[in-house]
Motif scaffolding. Structure first.
Motif, PDB file in Angstrom:
ATOM      1  N   THR A 169     -19.670 -38.337 -14.174  1.00  7.79           N
ATOM      2  CA  THR A 169     -19.841 -38.135 -15.867  1.00  7.79           C
ATOM      3  C   THR A 169     -20.544 -36.777 -16.034  1.00  7.79           C
ATOM      4  N   ILE A 170     -21.349 -36.458 -15.232  1.00 10.42           N
ATOM      5  CA  ILE A 170     -21.989 -35.212 -15.336  1.00 10.42           C
ATOM      6  C   ILE A 170     -21.300 -34.034 -15.459  1.00 10.42           C
ATOM      7  N   LYS A 217     -15.424 -33.714 -20.772  1.00 10.55           N
ATOM      8  CA  LYS A 217     -14.804 -34.777 -21.791  1.00 10.55           C
ATOM      9  C   LYS A 217     -15.828 -35.571 -22.213  1.00 10.55           C
ATOM     10  N   ARG A 218     -16.754 -36.180 -21.552  1.00  7.21           N
ATOM     11  CA  ARG A 218     -17.837 -37.105 -21.861  1.00  7.21           C
ATOM     12  C   ARG A 218     -19.066 -36.450 -22.141  1.00  7.21           C
TER      13      ARG A 218
END
Length: 60
Positions: A51-52, A56-57
């Protein structure tokens, strides 16, 4: 996970030194639980790292 290596060693020692079926079953269940927790921690660490590094997130 050095702490887990110690507890695995202690549980294995208890497992091999008891003849009581109920105790052996409990020790085996504890070993399985610790292994499952280790696996989930590893997976969550990978998810956090992914995620890091995922642009996109970043906005969430």
């Amino acid at each position: 996970m050095e702490q887990n290596a110690w507890i695995h060693e202690q549980l294995q020692h208890l497992f091999t030194n008891t003849d009581d079926y109920n105790r052996r079953t409990l020790i085996k269940a504890a070993q399985d639980l610790i292994r499952e927790q280790e696996k989930r921690i590893y997976q969550m660490e990978g998810e956090i790292e992914g995620t890091i590094w995922s642009p996109k997130r970043w906005g969430e």
